[in-house]
Design a protein around this motif. Sequence first.
Motif, PDB file in Angstrom:
ATOM      1  N   UNK A 163      55.216  51.026  41.984  1.00 53.95           N
ATOM      2  CA  UNK A 163      54.554  51.318  40.716  1.00 53.95           C
ATOM      3  C   UNK A 163      53.473  50.281  40.458  1.00 53.95           C
ATOM      4  N   UNK A 164      52.512  50.629  39.590  1.00 47.71           N
ATOM      5  CA  UNK A 164      51.505  49.631  39.205  1.00 47.71           C
ATOM      6  C   UNK A 164      52.145  48.473  38.451  1.00 47.71           C
ATOM      7  N   UNK A 165      51.503  47.339  38.547  1.00 49.58           N
ATOM      8  CA  UNK A 165      52.065  46.151  37.913  1.00 49.58           C
ATOM      9  C   UNK A 165      51.862  46.146  36.402  1.00 49.58           C
ATOM     10  N   UNK A 198      41.516  40.083  36.744  1.00 53.73           N
ATOM     11  CA  UNK A 198      42.355  39.268  37.617  1.00 53.73           C
ATOM     12  C   UNK A 198      41.512  38.797  38.784  1.00 53.73           C
ATOM     13  N   UNK A 212      41.252  34.438  44.841  1.00 54.02           N
ATOM     14  CA  UNK A 212      40.282  33.608  45.547  1.00 54.02           C
ATOM     15  C   UNK A 212      40.746  33.312  46.958  1.00 54.02           C
ATOM     16  N   UNK A 259      41.160  30.702  49.652  1.00 53.76           N
ATOM     17  CA  UNK A 259      41.407  29.293  49.421  1.00 53.76           C
ATOM     18  C   UNK A 259      40.538  28.434  50.324  1.00 53.76           C
ATOM     19  N   UNK A 261      45.669  46.181  46.425  1.00 58.02           N
ATOM     20  CA  UNK A 261      45.842  47.632  46.435  1.00 58.02           C
ATOM     21  C   UNK A 261      45.931  48.088  44.993  1.00 58.02           C
ATOM     22  N   UNK A 311      45.791  51.654  42.285  1.00 60.69           N
ATOM     23  CA  UNK A 311      45.896  53.114  42.226  1.00 60.69           C
ATOM     24  C   UNK A 311      45.424  53.584  40.846  1.00 60.69           C
ATOM     25  N   UNK A 366      44.979  50.819  38.339  1.00 57.96           N
ATOM     26  CA  UNK A 366      46.006  49.801  38.116  1.00 57.96           C
ATOM     27  C   UNK A 366      46.411  49.153  39.436  1.00 57.96           C
ATOM     28  N   UNK A 367      46.620  47.858  39.361  1.00 55.13           N
ATOM     29  CA  UNK A 367      46.983  47.113  40.569  1.00 55.13           C
ATOM     30  C   UNK A 367      48.412  47.439  40.987  1.00 55.13           C
ATOM     31  N   UNK A 368      48.589  47.731  42.258  1.00 56.13           N
ATOM     32  CA  UNK A 368      49.927  47.950  42.809  1.00 56.13           C
ATOM     33  C   UNK A 368      50.424  46.670  43.469  1.00 56.13           C
ATOM     34  N   UNK A 416      49.001  42.604  45.131  1.00 59.01           N
ATOM     35  CA  UNK A 416      47.953  41.654  45.515  1.00 59.01           C
ATOM     36  C   UNK A 416      48.606  40.568  46.358  1.00 59.01           C
ATOM     37  N   UNK A 472      47.457  36.676  48.357  1.00 60.42           N
ATOM     38  CA  UNK A 472      46.529  35.730  48.992  1.00 60.42           C
ATOM     39  C   UNK A 472      47.388  34.883  49.916  1.00 60.42           C
ATOM     40  N   UNK A 512      47.366  32.624  53.920  1.00 60.94           N
ATOM     41  CA  UNK A 512      46.736  32.315  55.198  1.00 60.94           C
ATOM     42  C   UNK A 512      47.347  33.190  56.297  1.00 60.94           C
TER      43      UNK A 512
END
Lengths: 554, 574
Positions: A102-104, B3, B6, B8, B58, B60, B63-65, B67, B69, B71
């Motif tokens: 689901x979306x956050x 949001x 970055x 790094x 990602x 959808x 809306x963010x599903x 993220x 960051x 190495x």
Amino acid sequence: MLLLMVSLALSAPLDDLLMSELTRAEDALSQRERTPHYIALQVEDRTEWDLQARYGTVFSKRSDQARYLDVDLRVGTPELDSTHELRGFSALDGDTRRVTDLPLSNAPGVLRHAVWKAIDQQYRDADERIVLVRANQQVKVEEEQTAPDFTVVPQARVDGIVGDTPVIDLDAWQPILVEISQIMDASVLVRASSVDLGVEHVIKTFVDSEGSRLSHDWTHGRLSMTASTTAEDGDVVGVYEAIDVHDPSSLPDREALLRTAHAVVERVEALHAAPRGEPYSGPVLLMGRATGVFFHEVLGHRVEGHRQKREDEGHTFADHVGRSVLPEWIDVYDDPTIPVLAGIDLNGHYTYDDEGMRAQRASIVENGEFQGFLMGRSPIQGFESSNGHGRRSVGNAPVSRMGNTIIEASETVPFEVLKQGLRDQAREQDLEYGILVESIDGGFTLTGRQMPNAFNVRASASWRVFVDGRPDELVRGIDLVGTPFGAFSSILAAGENPEVFNGFCGAESGWVPVSAVAPPILFERLEFQLKEKAQERPPLLAKPHPTTAVGGDS
Amino acid sequence: MIWMLALTAMAADLDLPGITDALSDELQRNASELTLEDAPPIYFARYRALFMEQVDVRARFGSVISTSTAPYRTLAVEVRVGDESFDNSGFGGWQNGFRTAGLPAYATPESVATVAWGATDRAYKEAIEQYARKAAQVERDDDHPGDYTLAEPIAAILEGPAIGASEPMVLMAEQISAAMAVDPGNAVLELGEVYVGHETGSEVLVDTAGTRLIQPRSELTVRAVFQVRAPDGQFLTDERLWTVQGPEQLPPLAEMVSSASLMASSLIDIANNAETLDEEYVGPVLFEGEAALDLLRYVLVPQLEGTPDDVPFDSFFGDLGSRASGAARLSRRVLPLGWTVDDDPLRLPDHPGSFRYDAEGTLAQAVTLVDDGIVQDLLMSRTPRPDIRETNGHARGGFGERARGRTVAVAVTPARNDSARKVRKKARRLANAYDRDWIFVVTSLQEPSAMAVGDYSRYPNFDPKQPSLPPPVALIRRYQDGREEVVRGAVFTGVQRFILRDIAAAGMQRSTSYLIDGTGDPAGFTPTGGLPTWMSGPDVLIGEMELVPTSGDPRSLPIVPAPAVTVNDLTTAP
């Protein structure tokens, strides 16, 4: 490293949104020929931090957020619904659900869209399956277990108990983990090692068609160290030490952790030098943690309620209610409501299970007499109600599982008496030594009918305790094996100080955190078999750092 | 809400020269000291290590599903035992002397040496066993060209791209994905997602010949995937891809948003309003734009990749580990007279697929592959073939396996680019031969990785023995009077390589970027996975192709009605 977390900005209460979509689906499906009699939605908001050091440096450092949805939708009636076992249809008798991410954020449109898709898919599967279930009922013989498929709970559960998200300073932990890794990596014998700090905070939001609305959370932190080496005969031996806590700030300090790291290395080096054990039948003394895992495997999985329904399960204890199965001075119960015991946080603590039922103490054995089962909402004859043990990890259907399995002995003796008892038993059985199992790294058990109804408790450190008073000898490469009734009938005595084993248990509903608490126990006779052994030669060249020239065989 | 994620500055702390020294020393130590009695010796070994910083997002429908960051550090070990004429490579199966191992995020010379030590030990032992398996099963022909070509060492340290400043990757993913939240009409919105993958850093390569390379690597890929179900249950997908070296090369966000929105609206229109193909079609097909380049990518390119396939390992489970295409052949006509094809990894230095040294440390070379329609050369790695013994610096992939000669920046140039009017005229003439006053035009094919999102079983099974084309997004029935009708529900069938020899006309020259799979498939498996590749080529009129209807399944339509959603509901982006 910059770690930025996405904050969960709640634009509308999640449970409202879930409930509205659940109600909408119920309405839409009410006109169908086959309708759902129960729908539950559970969302897991997971925040995870992980810091791992290997080779004397930071190996990985990350933090993640994710949100998953589980839909439990039952078509038919509580007496017979789409979750019913399909006998003989092994290929179709699995749970076909997938994890829905689901979306956050709580942006209503996209959340509704995802929830709708998941409900629609689950209905589609259930609608198809109930047809197969009914056909299966017609062509197969009468079932031994005739209990309904589901326990209806008229009283909705409404509760909200969510604490603060824990604060984890990975930067502060970094030098400590690197130092630990350097200690372990400095050993020329240690081939692989790792120290890992993992913290997870999970918020569960649950709604169902009975009107329940729950939100509760769980925080777990684990600092673990593992090191392994390859013995000259190819046996890969390792040591795994873990500290589990509910509050990451209560983890041990640097000095204590460094002591543990040194102990891990010493144990790996000792295991490298230790002889390989041999098949054995004779007296065995299990230390508390090993006893805990022993009971988890031998008893715990066999008293999971849903296993008493399946026609392919062993039903080891199904006919034993009210009968003696253990010495009368032993009680066994499972109580997820206990957060801490003997000053140690228990992994198996939770407030509500994954079927929206409040966690409860479940009595399994009292005064040696078998009392009952761990129950979710799948009833069995004589046990119609859940006792809050319906559990799963995301993407699986909940079944009855253990939480905190606690073994208590009302008659105990000091450890030295137990150990002398081990020697005495060995002497009586005309053996050179008895075996003391100090630590284990897990185990498994077969509860079905097609395979022997046996268990395997994987010993990671066992000692030969000689009858003639020679110093104890560490051995490697043997596992404890046996069958339930035989093992239980040989219990002789228990020690005084219970120990806690914290771990994660994998079964058909996924991996769930569990604990087992038990005192040391002396057995008159148990069996060991050889562990599987890797066949790879140890590394042909010495480890490049440090430069000490040891460790190769070329 | 904005949001920010970055990349790094961790890479700046890496002691790459020190790490390269450590890898080189460990490689030499292992190559000279790893010896088992009666076992074939190591004659060549190589380490490749990637030190990348990664951002993945990602989203959808706004809306963010997810993220992340993190190495990305990995080491590839290649150990060859025997000699150049016969070694452990090129034989099916696994555990063959090619391994990968994770490297620490905070890599130090000491830590990478320790990882290399463990991985090389395993690779060496596996190479010996693989050599024995191969020796037991493979009969060497007289014309066997050998398994590898040793080359002179190269030493170079190339400047890397600057580590990207903070970029609003999340915002970008939100906004582009929100643009796909369009009114579906009678169709069903299945999915509108955007994937952003940004990685930048360096690759280190050392080998036992003395090669010592540090090269920059940087890629930012954005893929918008849209999936819809037509009212008859048919599943349709489309996508948009941007793959560049860094954020500054991306088009303006508004342009990307607009492109995704247009793509979504167009597919919804096709789902709701296009007629479905009702009978088999045999006749001319005009490939325009992206579809023309896709046709060349799927049908032409495999004929130009020269690395020999693995000999299959005859196992209990059947033949393992061979792609066995055998498609490439020198001196064969693959295109009409006057057509040329050339590939130059340095053609577009700012393209994310561009490189100066390939995956085997060979200096990249521009290659004329096809001249006057006939294959003159092939894309080669250091694995020789009977007709070409030398590499031309096109080895790609190869992490944990043999690198293969692949396209990087390929230009397909016809003898003449006809005007659109002239192409239409030729098409009309061809249609008349089939007694029609129209032909089918294809403007885009469905992208395999976009088809597979949500259900990997939808990824096409590329048959290496025969070309295959993914289904078109839609067909346009173009009449002689200029009218156009959109048709959906068609798949290509019986696609043969020879169709390119009989190209009837070439139109306007176009170019595009796409991702190819590192192991040989012409498409990546995930939306941002694969090797960035560039192609230029003309619109193409094919004299005859076959299309057959494929129907939707009404049982796939939702039973619970989809919730009514609008763009405003869906987006959280400001």
